[in-house]
Scaffold this active site. Structure first.
Site, PDB file in Angstrom:
ATOM      1  N   THR A  56       1.715  16.490   5.076  1.00  7.21           N
ATOM      2  CA  THR A  56       0.843  17.661   5.286  1.00  7.21           C
ATOM      3  C   THR A  56      -0.489  17.209   4.769  1.00  7.21           C
ATOM      4  OG1 THR A  56       2.524  19.001   5.383  1.00  7.21           O
ATOM      5  CG2 THR A  56       0.240  20.087   5.024  1.00  7.21           C
ATOM      6  N   LYS A 102      -0.860  22.932  11.091  1.00  3.22           N
ATOM      7  CA  LYS A 102       0.106  23.173  10.070  1.00  3.22           C
ATOM      8  C   LYS A 102      -0.439  23.830   8.887  1.00  3.22           C
ATOM      9  CE  LYS A 102       3.360  22.024   6.947  1.00  3.22           C
ATOM     10  NZ  LYS A 102       4.576  22.851   6.979  1.00  3.22           N
TER      11      LYS A 102
HETATM   12  N1  LIG Z   1       9.706  19.958   1.267  1.00  7.66           N
HETATM   13  C1  LIG Z   1       9.226  20.663   2.162  1.00  7.66           C
HETATM   14  O1  LIG Z   1       9.822  21.840   2.348  1.00  7.66           O
HETATM   15  C2  LIG Z   1       8.196  20.333   3.171  1.00  7.66           C
HETATM   16  C3  LIG Z   1       7.428  19.382   2.672  1.00  7.66           C
HETATM   17  N2  LIG Z   1       6.145  19.102   3.579  1.00  7.66           N
HETATM   18  C4  LIG Z   1       5.256  18.082   3.350  1.00  7.66           C
HETATM   19  O2  LIG Z   1       5.789  16.949   3.223  1.00  7.66           O
HETATM   20  C5  LIG Z   1       5.073  16.025   2.261  1.00  7.66           C
HETATM   21  C6  LIG Z   1       6.272  15.636   1.499  1.00  7.66           C
HETATM   22  O3  LIG Z   1       6.912  16.722   0.869  1.00  7.66           O
HETATM   23  P1  LIG Z   1       8.221  16.433   0.022  1.00  7.66           P
HETATM   24  O4  LIG Z   1       9.273  15.470   0.310  1.00  7.66           O
HETATM   25  O5  LIG Z   1       8.621  17.924  -0.118  1.00  7.66           O
HETATM   26  O6  LIG Z   1       7.430  16.061  -1.487  1.00  7.66           O
HETATM   27  P2  LIG Z   1       7.953  15.402  -2.541  1.00  7.66           P
HETATM   28  O7  LIG Z   1       7.014  15.731  -3.905  1.00  7.66           O
HETATM   29  O8  LIG Z   1       9.543  15.643  -2.817  1.00  7.66           O
HETATM   30  O9  LIG Z   1       7.746  13.761  -2.232  1.00  7.66           O
HETATM   31  C7  LIG Z   1       6.560  13.148  -2.388  1.00  7.66           C
HETATM   32  C8  LIG Z   1       6.514  11.694  -1.941  1.00  7.66           C
HETATM   33  O10 LIG Z   1       5.317  11.206  -2.047  1.00  7.66           O
HETATM   34  C9  LIG Z   1       5.225   9.926  -2.733  1.00  7.66           C
HETATM   35  N3  LIG Z   1       3.852   9.866  -3.362  1.00  7.66           N
HETATM   36  C10 LIG Z   1       3.320  10.652  -4.276  1.00  7.66           C
HETATM   37  N4  LIG Z   1       2.137  10.331  -4.363  1.00  7.66           N
HETATM   38  C11 LIG Z   1       2.006   9.101  -3.847  1.00  7.66           C
HETATM   39  C12 LIG Z   1       1.203   8.082  -4.023  1.00  7.66           C
HETATM   40  N5  LIG Z   1      -0.137   7.965  -4.740  1.00  7.66           N
HETATM   41  N6  LIG Z   1       1.451   6.795  -3.507  1.00  7.66           N
HETATM   42  C13 LIG Z   1       2.617   6.485  -2.703  1.00  7.66           C
HETATM   43  N7  LIG Z   1       3.436   7.679  -2.637  1.00  7.66           N
HETATM   44  C14 LIG Z   1       3.220   8.763  -3.459  1.00  7.66           C
HETATM   45  C15 LIG Z   1       6.375  10.118  -3.834  1.00  7.66           C
HETATM   46  O11 LIG Z   1       6.574   9.044  -4.243  1.00  7.66           O
HETATM   47  P3  LIG Z   1       7.484   8.963  -5.640  1.00  7.66           P
HETATM   48  O12 LIG Z   1       8.985   9.292  -5.437  1.00  7.66           O
HETATM   49  O13 LIG Z   1       7.173   7.608  -6.388  1.00  7.66           O
HETATM   50  O14 LIG Z   1       6.980  10.157  -6.584  1.00  7.66           O
HETATM   51  C16 LIG Z   1       7.446  10.765  -2.718  1.00  7.66           C
HETATM   52  O15 LIG Z   1       8.093   9.703  -1.944  1.00  7.66           O
HETATM   53  C17 LIG Z   1       4.155  16.877   1.750  1.00  7.66           C
HETATM   54  O16 LIG Z   1       3.030  16.575   2.149  1.00  7.66           O
HETATM   55  C18 LIG Z   1       4.493  18.364   2.142  1.00  7.66           C
HETATM   56  O17 LIG Z   1       3.585  19.199   1.978  1.00  7.66           O
HETATM   57  C19 LIG Z   1       6.036  19.454   5.073  1.00  7.66           C
HETATM   58  C20 LIG Z   1       7.282  20.310   5.368  1.00  7.66           C
HETATM   59  C21 LIG Z   1       8.117  21.045   4.359  1.00  7.66           C
HETATM   60  O1  LIG Z   2       5.236  22.782   4.323  1.00 14.56           O
HETATM   61  C1  LIG Z   2       6.554  23.235   3.974  1.00 14.56           C
HETATM   62  C2  LIG Z   2       7.034  24.234   5.150  1.00 14.56           C
HETATM   63  C3  LIG Z   2       8.240  24.662   4.528  1.00 14.56           C
HETATM   64  C4  LIG Z   2       8.889  25.599   5.627  1.00 14.56           C
HETATM   65  O2  LIG Z   2       8.498  25.648   6.975  1.00 14.56           O
HETATM   66  O3  LIG Z   2       9.977  26.175   5.284  1.00 14.56           O
END
Ligand SMILES: NC(=O)C1=CN([C@@H]2O[C@H](COP(=O)(O)OP(=O)(O)OC[C@H]3O[C@@H](n4cnc5c(N)ncnc54)[C@H](OP(=O)(O)O)[C@@H]3O)[C@@H](O)[C@H]2O)C=CC1
Ligand SMILES: O=CCCC(=O)O
EC number: 1.1.1.31
Length: 290
Positions: free
Chosen positions: A94, A169
């Site tokens: 996102t 989104k």
């Molecule tokens: N969780 C949710 O319900 C949802 C999330 N999203 C979106 O999806 C994306 C991921 O979310 P989510 O999985 O929850 O987040 P997390 O915080 O669990 O994971 C983030 C990921 O990004 C990596 N990361 C962070 N900074 C860097 C960097 N500078 N360089 C490389 N890798 C990096 C982390 O690596 P490391 O492990 O090394 O920290 C990790 O793999 C976000 O944009 C979020 O807004 C969308 C829908 C739903």
């Molecule tokens: O970006 C996160 C969305 C979470 C959700 O749709 O429940």
């Protein structure tokens, strides 16, 4: 189909395991490389850098925390751009439309193909392949990777030019973040005015406001339990980016602005890594009513 996967956070881990379960060959990379080990147990291979993953796979998906992470993985040393000529990159993080456009332009300039494909739905829908995928960019690539989207999600929307997926989104999450704050205030008001918040959940569930989020989060919020499915720091990032989209388009969003303040307050209380429903805690200031 062989795919690369960059970013094994809450979402990336669930999505890549789901792809493996459905017979895809998956090569993973994560900034903290040790997080790849669990995926290896599920049958994944590991790439040492984003560049190595793109070199190996025709299609690479990314699921990264925010705009700065998304840009870094593409533009930094050993990044996606190094081997993108003739390859396909699908960013499901996102981010805002500007970030997505920068990535798209750079990839196309190097002879690659690009889709943005952020998702609605959280950890459980990611595990179950029930995401809603908001795709924009190269239509031919969209048609080509539909088998992967069909595994990851229950429905994908093709929204046209790059930026439209990001904007859709952000609008959706702006609404969700505002709703979560109204919901938290309602639960607190019910409790403080002598009502049963559990009964409030039942009343809401029977009416026009019934929804999956209230149903899922309400019971845990009443237990003051916020295991992270969607981390609060990411919801606040999305409110910030949605408000910027509102600025660009001169759309007044007082409700979203207030919700953003509440998420910022929650972050300042050290709640950023908990689920975004932890914004509920911001309302638990000492009670001076008596
Ligand atoms: N969780 C949710 O319900 C949802 C999330 N999203 C979106 O999806 C994306 C991921 O979310 P989510 O999985 O929850 O987040 P997390 O915080 O669990 O994971 C983030 C990921 O990004 C990596 N990361 C962070 N900074 C860097 C960097 N500078 N360089 C490389 N890798 C990096 C982390 O690596 P490391 O492990 O090394 O920290 C990790 O793999 C976000 O944009 C979020 O807004 C969308 C829908 C739903
Ligand atoms: O970006 C996160 C969305 C979470 C959700 O749709 O429940």
């Amino acid at each position: 189909m062989e795919v690369g996967f960059l970013g094994l956070g809450i979402m990336g881990k669930a999505m890549s395991i789901n792809l493996l379960r459905h017979g895809f060959k998956v090569t993973v990379w994560n900034r903290t490389l040790s997080k790849c080990n669990e995926l290896v147990e599920h049958g994944a291979s590991v790439g040492e850098t984003p560049a190595a993953v793109v070199k190996k796979c025709k299609y690479t998906i990314a699921m990264l925390s925010d705009p700065s992470a998304a840009l870094s993985v593409v533009f930094d040393k050993d990044g996606v751009l190094d081997h993108i000529n003739g390859k396909c990159y699908i960013d499901m993080s996102t981010v805002d439309a500007d970030t997505s456009s920068k990535i798209s332009e750079a990839i196309k300039a190097k002879g690659g193909y690009f889709l943005e494909a952020p998702v609605s739905g959280s950890k459980k829908p990611a595990e179950d392949g029930q995401l809603i995928i908001l795709v924009a960019g190269d239509k031919a690539l969209y048609d080509e990777v539909l088998p992967a989207f069909d595994v990851l999600g229950k429905k994908s929307f093709f929204l046209g030019e790059v930026g439209n997926g990001a904007k859709m989104k952000l609008v959706v999450n702006m609404i969700m973040g505002s709703m979560m704050n109204a919901f938290s205030e309602g639960l607190t008001l019910a409790e403080r005015s002598g009502l049963s918040p559990g009964t409030l959940l039942d009343v809401l569930d029977l009416g026009a406001m019934s929804n999956g989020m209230f149903k899922l989060k309400g019971p845990t919020m009443l237990k003051n339990s916020y295991p992270p499915a969607f981390p609060l720091k990411h919801q606040q990032k999305d409110m910030r980016l949605a408000l910027a989209l509102g600025d660009e388009n001169a759309v007044s969003m007082p409700v979203a602005a207030a919700a953003n303040e509440a998420f910022k307050k929650a972050r300042s209380m050290g709640l950023g890594d908990l689920d975004f429903s932890a914004v509920h805690e911001t309302l638990k200031a000492p009670d001076h009513s008596s």
